[in-house]
Design a protein around this motif. Structure first.
Motif, PDB file in Angstrom:
ATOM      1  N   LEU A   1      89.194  46.574  66.319  1.00 16.76           N
ATOM      2  CA  LEU A   1      90.339  47.346  66.823  1.00 16.76           C
ATOM      3  C   LEU A   1      90.968  48.061  65.646  1.00 16.76           C
ATOM      4  CD1 LEU A   1      91.896  44.516  69.042  1.00 16.76           C
ATOM      5  CD2 LEU A   1      90.065  46.127  69.629  1.00 16.76           C
ATOM      6  N   ASN A   2      91.084  49.372  65.762  1.00 19.73           N
ATOM      7  CA  ASN A   2      91.539  50.199  64.646  1.00 19.73           C
ATOM      8  C   ASN A   2      92.982  50.648  64.861  1.00 19.73           C
ATOM      9  OD1 ASN A   2      91.878  52.004  62.558  1.00 19.73           O
ATOM     10  ND2 ASN A   2      89.933  53.052  62.866  1.00 19.73           N
ATOM     11  N   PRO A   3      93.911  50.231  63.997  1.00 17.84           N
ATOM     12  CA  PRO A   3      95.312  50.653  64.159  1.00 17.84           C
ATOM     13  C   PRO A   3      95.513  52.142  63.970  1.00 17.84           C
ATOM     14  CG  PRO A   3      95.010  49.503  62.077  1.00 17.84           C
ATOM     15  CD  PRO A   3      93.734  49.336  62.844  1.00 17.84           C
ATOM     16  N   ALA A   4      94.532  52.828  63.398  1.00 21.04           N
ATOM     17  CA  ALA A   4      94.640  54.280  63.236  1.00 21.04           C
ATOM     18  C   ALA A   4      94.492  55.010  64.570  1.00 21.04           C
ATOM     19  CB  ALA A   4      93.589  54.784  62.252  1.00 21.04           C
ATOM     20  N   THR A   5      93.864  54.353  65.530  1.00 19.45           N
ATOM     21  CA  THR A   5      93.622  55.003  66.822  1.00 19.45           C
ATOM     22  C   THR A   5      94.243  54.244  67.993  1.00 19.45           C
ATOM     23  OG1 THR A   5      91.505  53.834  67.054  1.00 19.45           O
ATOM     24  CG2 THR A   5      91.457  56.009  66.012  1.00 19.45           C
ATOM     25  N   MET A   6      94.876  53.087  67.716  1.00 22.39           N
ATOM     26  CA  MET A   6      95.459  52.275  68.777  1.00 22.39           C
ATOM     27  C   MET A   6      96.898  51.917  68.423  1.00 22.39           C
ATOM     28  SD  MET A   6      92.302  49.583  69.461  1.00 22.39           S
ATOM     29  CE  MET A   6      93.062  48.874  70.939  1.00 22.39           C
TER      30      MET A   6
ATOM     31  N   GLN B   1      98.577  48.324  72.446  1.00 23.11           N
ATOM     32  CA  GLN B   1      97.182  48.319  72.869  1.00 23.11           C
ATOM     33  C   GLN B   1      96.380  47.233  72.150  1.00 23.11           C
ATOM     34  OE1 GLN B   1      96.435  52.459  71.899  1.00 23.11           O
ATOM     35  NE2 GLN B   1      96.187  52.995  74.074  1.00 23.11           N
ATOM     36  N   ILE B   2      96.648  47.086  70.853  1.00 19.53           N
ATOM     37  CA  ILE B   2      95.944  46.048  70.089  1.00 19.53           C
ATOM     38  C   ILE B   2      96.306  44.672  70.610  1.00 19.53           C
ATOM     39  CG2 ILE B   2      95.764  44.945  67.824  1.00 19.53           C
ATOM     40  CD1 ILE B   2      96.079  47.718  66.571  1.00 19.53           C
ATOM     41  N   MET B   3      97.610  44.439  70.820  1.00 14.26           N
ATOM     42  CA  MET B   3      98.048  43.137  71.310  1.00 14.26           C
ATOM     43  C   MET B   3      97.446  42.844  72.673  1.00 14.26           C
ATOM     44  SD  MET B   3     101.843  41.569  71.976  1.00 14.26           S
ATOM     45  CE  MET B   3     102.008  39.968  72.780  1.00 14.26           C
TER      46      MET B   3
END
Length: 289
Positions: A242-247, A251-253
């Motif tokens: 999961l990429n924080p640059a795109t999410m 959304q990650i959580m």
């Protein structure tokens, strides 16, 4: 078992499968009867998470939980013998290895499922990434010392207590392709705040820290877990990074919550934190971070 040097010595000098079996037997037959509160709490939580279960099925799951806990404790003395392809089967191994061989820092995110110490050792064994584990030492000093001794032989670097945040940040920013190993379902205030299981919870604890770190250093999340198939044999399941640059954080959580939450329910017979939470109690509106 960890606080008993003789038992730890015995488990180390027995063949790993026999030590694992013995640990499971001792846990189910000796430890369980003395830990009635934990057993009752696990039973109540299981009833809420799996209302479909008949009583006999629920009791079988609870018994297997105690066996898994005992096996896991006994296997601490033999982790180095279990970190291999004969004992750990990785689902879609080639793709998993490609993820580990990729660039940039990574936060390996999991829960207390199967044998979580073996999972930490396995990711260290599987990659040349510099690894760091975050842990909370047990309150009992004898248990803490024995656990530290056991983990030092296979986990590599680990950090906890005061100054941990600075050490983690230094690790992720100053070491190329660094990896941080975090357990999400830590207990705080007699409650487990993740997975949420539909409870109205904001990110807190290790999850909140991980989200902030990922944003700060550009680290991707690798959700994964290890479950026991039989005896000292396991399967490693993982989710695409999961990429924080795109999410967004939400959304990650949500993805982490869905992936690990389902795993904890599906493998409730191997989830340690089932007895550390109380789903019958109301959740405070603003959990501590």
């Amino acid at each position: 078992m960890l606080s008993n040097p003789f038992l730890f010595f015995l488990m180390r000098h027995l063949p790993a499968p026999i030590a694992s079996w013995l640990g499971g037997w001792l846990s189910a037959n000796i430890a369980r009867p003395t830990m009635k509160l934990r057993d009752a709490r696990a039973r109540a939580n299981l009833a809420m998470l799996r209302p479909d279960l008949r009583q006999a099925e629920a009791e079988a799951i609870l018994t297997r939980r105690w066996v898994n806990i005992g096996r896991t404790m006994a296997e601490l003395a033999n982790i180095d013998r279990l970190v291999n392809d004969a004992h750990v089967t990785v689902i879609d191994k080639a793709a998993y290895q490609a993820v580990l061989d990729g660039p940039g820092p990574m936060i390996a995110f999991t829960a207390h499922l199967g044998n979580w110490d073996l999972l930490a050792a396995h990711i260290k064994w599987s990659t040349d990434r510099p690894g760091l584990g975050v842990y909370e030492a047990p309150e009992d000093p004898k248990t803490a010392a024995q656990l530290k001794k056991a983990r030092s032989s296979y986990m590599g670097e680990a950090i906890g207590g005061e100054g941990a945040a600075r050490g983690v940040l230094k690790h992720l920013t100053q070491k190329d392709r660094a990896t941080l190993y975090i357990l999400a379902d830590e207990r705080r205030d007699r409650q487990v705040w993740f997975p949420t299981f539909g409870r109205p919870l904001e990110p807190s604890g290790n999850l909140s820290i991980a989200l902030r770190l990922a944003r700060k250093v550009g680290a991707q999340f690798l959700p994964f877990y290890l479950v026991r198939t039989h005896g000292p044999h396991f399967e490693l399941h993982w989710h695409a990074p999961l990429n924080p640059a795109t999410m967004s954080d939400a959304q990650i959580m949500a993805t982490l919550d869905d992936f690990l939450g389902k795993a904890c329910i599906t493998h409730a017979d191997q989830w340690l934190a089932l007895h550390d939470m109380d789903l019958t109690q109301p959740i405070p509106i603003s959990p501590a971070i």
